[in-house]
Design a protein around this motif. Structure first.
Motif, short mmCIF file in Angstrom:
data_model
loop_
_atom_site.label_atom_id
_atom_site.label_comp_id
_atom_site.label_asym_id
_atom_site.label_seq_id
_atom_site.Cartn_x
_atom_site.Cartn_y
_atom_site.Cartn_z
N VAL A 27 0.84 -1.20 0.00
CA VAL A 27 0.00 0.00 0.00
C VAL A 27 0.87 1.25 0.00
CG1 VAL A 27 -1.64 1.35 1.35
CG2 VAL A 27 -1.99 -1.10 1.07
N ARG A 28 1.92 1.23 0.85
CA ARG A 28 2.81 2.40 0.90
C ARG A 28 3.49 2.64 -0.44
NH1 ARG A 28 4.13 0.72 6.33
NH2 ARG A 28 5.97 -0.40 5.56
N SER A 29 3.91 1.55 -1.10
CA SER A 29 4.57 1.70 -2.40
C SER A 29 3.62 2.29 -3.43
CB SER A 29 5.11 0.36 -2.87
OG SER A 29 4.05 -0.55 -3.18
N GLN A 30 2.34 1.86 -3.37
CA GLN A 30 1.37 2.40 -4.31
C GLN A 30 1.09 3.88 -4.03
OE1 GLN A 30 0.24 0.54 -7.00
NE2 GLN A 30 1.90 -0.69 -6.13
N ILE A 31 1.07 4.23 -2.75
CA ILE A 31 0.87 5.64 -2.39
C ILE A 31 2.03 6.49 -2.91
CG2 ILE A 31 0.79 7.26 -0.44
CD1 ILE A 31 -0.73 5.12 1.12
N VAL A 32 3.26 5.97 -2.75
CA VAL A 32 4.44 6.71 -3.25
C VAL A 32 4.35 6.88 -4.75
CG1 VAL A 32 6.94 6.60 -3.58
CG2 VAL A 32 5.96 6.00 -1.37
N MET A 33 3.93 5.82 -5.47
CA MET A 33 3.79 5.92 -6.92
C MET A 33 2.76 6.97 -7.30
SD MET A 33 5.98 3.95 -8.29
CE MET A 33 5.37 4.03 -9.96
N LEU A 34 1.64 6.98 -6.56
CA LEU A 34 0.61 7.98 -6.83
C LEU A 34 1.13 9.40 -6.57
CD1 LEU A 34 -2.55 6.21 -5.32
CD2 LEU A 34 -2.06 6.63 -7.75
N GLU A 35 1.94 9.54 -5.52
CA GLU A 35 2.51 10.85 -5.22
C GLU A 35 3.48 11.29 -6.31
OE1 GLU A 35 2.44 10.70 -0.32
OE2 GLU A 35 4.26 10.15 -1.41
N LEU A 36 4.26 10.35 -6.82
CA LEU A 36 5.18 10.69 -7.91
C LEU A 36 4.42 11.11 -9.16
CD1 LEU A 36 7.77 7.77 -7.54
CD2 LEU A 36 8.14 10.18 -6.99
N VAL A 37 3.37 10.36 -9.46
CA VAL A 37 2.55 10.69 -10.64
C VAL A 37 1.89 12.05 -10.45
CG1 VAL A 37 0.51 10.04 -11.96
CG2 VAL A 37 2.15 8.29 -11.29
N ALA A 38 1.36 12.28 -9.25
CA ALA A 38 0.69 13.56 -8.98
C ALA A 38 1.67 14.73 -9.10
CB ALA A 38 0.09 13.53 -7.58
N LEU A 39 2.88 14.53 -8.60
CA LEU A 39 3.89 15.58 -8.71
C LEU A 39 4.25 15.84 -10.16
CD1 LEU A 39 5.96 17.52 -7.45
CD2 LEU A 39 7.55 15.59 -7.26
N GLY A 40 4.42 14.76 -10.92
CA GLY A 40 4.76 14.91 -12.33
C GLY A 40 3.66 15.62 -13.10
N VAL A 41 2.41 15.24 -12.83
CA VAL A 41 1.27 15.86 -13.52
C VAL A 41 1.16 17.34 -13.15
CG1 VAL A 41 -1.25 15.90 -13.67
CG2 VAL A 41 -0.04 13.72 -13.76
N ALA A 42 1.35 17.65 -11.86
CA ALA A 42 1.27 19.03 -11.41
C ALA A 42 2.34 19.89 -12.09
CB ALA A 42 1.43 19.10 -9.89
N LEU A 43 3.57 19.37 -12.15
CA LEU A 43 4.64 20.13 -12.80
C LEU A 43 4.38 20.27 -14.30
CD1 LEU A 43 7.76 18.67 -10.97
CD2 LEU A 43 6.80 20.96 -10.73
N TYR A 44 3.82 19.25 -14.89
CA TYR A 44 3.50 19.31 -16.33
C TYR A 44 2.44 20.38 -16.60
CZ TYR A 44 1.71 18.01 -20.91
OH TYR A 44 1.30 18.05 -22.22
N LEU A 45 1.40 20.40 -15.77
CA LEU A 45 0.34 21.39 -15.95
C LEU A 45 0.86 22.81 -15.77
CD1 LEU A 45 -2.62 19.60 -14.13
CD2 LEU A 45 -2.24 19.84 -16.60
N ILE A 46 1.75 22.98 -14.78
CA ILE A 46 2.37 24.30 -14.58
C ILE A 46 3.21 24.67 -15.79
CG2 ILE A 46 3.99 25.62 -13.17
CD1 ILE A 46 3.13 23.93 -10.78
N GLN A 47 3.87 23.68 -16.35
CA GLN A 47 4.72 23.91 -17.53
C GLN A 47 3.90 24.43 -18.71
OE1 GLN A 47 6.45 20.73 -20.39
NE2 GLN A 47 7.95 20.91 -18.73
N GLN A 48 2.68 23.92 -18.86
CA GLN A 48 1.82 24.37 -19.94
C GLN A 48 1.44 25.84 -19.80
OE1 GLN A 48 1.40 22.09 -22.50
NE2 GLN A 48 2.84 21.08 -21.11
N LYS A 49 1.37 26.30 -18.55
CA LYS A 49 1.05 27.70 -18.29
C LYS A 49 2.28 28.59 -18.39
CE LYS A 49 -3.35 27.10 -17.28
NZ LYS A 49 -4.46 27.73 -18.05
N SER A 50 3.35 28.15 -17.76
CA SER A 50 4.59 28.95 -17.75
C SER A 50 5.78 28.04 -17.49
CB SER A 50 4.51 30.04 -16.67
OG SER A 50 5.77 30.67 -16.51
N ALA A 51 6.63 27.91 -18.50
CA ALA A 51 7.82 27.07 -18.35
C ALA A 51 8.77 27.66 -17.32
CB ALA A 51 8.53 26.92 -19.70
N ASN A 52 8.81 28.99 -17.24
CA ASN A 52 9.67 29.64 -16.24
C ASN A 52 9.24 29.30 -14.82
OD1 ASN A 52 11.74 31.24 -17.52
ND2 ASN A 52 10.13 32.53 -18.35
#
Length: 249
Positions: A27-52
């Motif tokens: 369960v902990r490993s799956q939570i960590v994977m979800l956190e990694l995916v969430a972080l990646g998605v969040a950074l990607y969405l921010i990138q679409q707005k402003s790469a800086n």
């Protein structure tokens, strides 16, 4: 019989605990994977707005996770070094990617500005990269390039001459001694006083007049006093000396 039942109960309890432990790890490993995916998605969405903005955030998070990885300290939820290492990899990837995108966007903007408004292009480029601006100036504004080239040349010459001070006279006196020795019959016996002779000094343009005397053996082994006068030039750009003229008596 009671002992057998007791052992069976203990084994059953141990198996249940191990199963529960494995499940918690999963369960902990799956939570960590979800956190990694969430972080990646969040950074990607921010990138679409402003790469800086995305690059700045990724770099800040990268620094936080480096700190956690090295010290084991940080935000309570991310103190585990293993988790910090995974998050570090994600933020590092997005930091590099974001910096690349920012550079590409800047180059595209400069290329468009160069074609539409050369003066504005030169003004903006100068703030970013002055050497590149100077090269572009050669093609886009030859007259301004000539003025700037003359200014830079004069500045470089002034900086060069600023290193040729009267205080270097003593160094000139020491440096010319090697060439004086080469003219002697027994160069290894030459002895020079610690102080140069009168008239030694900076003659201008990094050229030094040097006067002095020495004691050295002649061909018969007798110590005789000789004198010398010469000029030696200092080259600040390569920190070297070169004798220009030399007379040894």
């Amino acid at each position: 019989m009671a002992d057998f039942v007791s052992k069976e109960a203990v084994m059953s309890s141990s198996i249940k605990k191990q199963s529960a432990s494995v499940f918690r790890v999963f369960v902990r490993s799956q939570i960590v994977m979800l956190e990694l995916v969430a972080l990646g998605v969040a950074l990607y969405l921010i990138q679409q707005k402003s790469a800086n903005a995305q690059t700045t955030i990724a770099i800040l998070l990268f620094c936080v996770f480096v700190f956690t990885l090295l010290t084991g300290k940080g935000f309570p939820h991310f103190r585990h070094r293993g988790k910090a290492l995974l998050l570090l990899a994600v933020t590092g990837f997005f930091a590099v990617q974001g910096a690349t995108i920012v550079e590409q966007q800047r180059e595209a903007h400069l290329a468009e500005l160069r074609a539409s408004d050369p003066a504005a292009f030169l003004t903006e480029l100068r703030e970013i990269d002055e050497d590149r601006w100077f090269e572009e100036l050669r093609e886009l504004d030859p007259d301004a390039h000539a003025v700037e080239a003359a200014r830079r040349s004069a500045l470089a010459e002034a900086e060069r001459l600023a290193q040729c001070t009267d205080q270097k006279a003593s160094q000139a006196y020491v440096m010319i001694q090697a060439d004086v020795r080469r003219t002697l019959v027994a160069p290894s016996t030459a002895e020079f006083p610690s102080r140069y002779g009168a008239g030694t000094g900076h003659a201008g343009d990094c050229l030094y007049q040097v006067n002095g005397h020495f004691d050295a053996q002649n061909g018969f082994g007798a110590m005789l006093r000789g004198t010398f006068t010469g000029t030696i030039r200092y080259f600040p750009e390569r920190d070297s000396w070169q004798t220009q003229t030399l007379s040894v008596n």
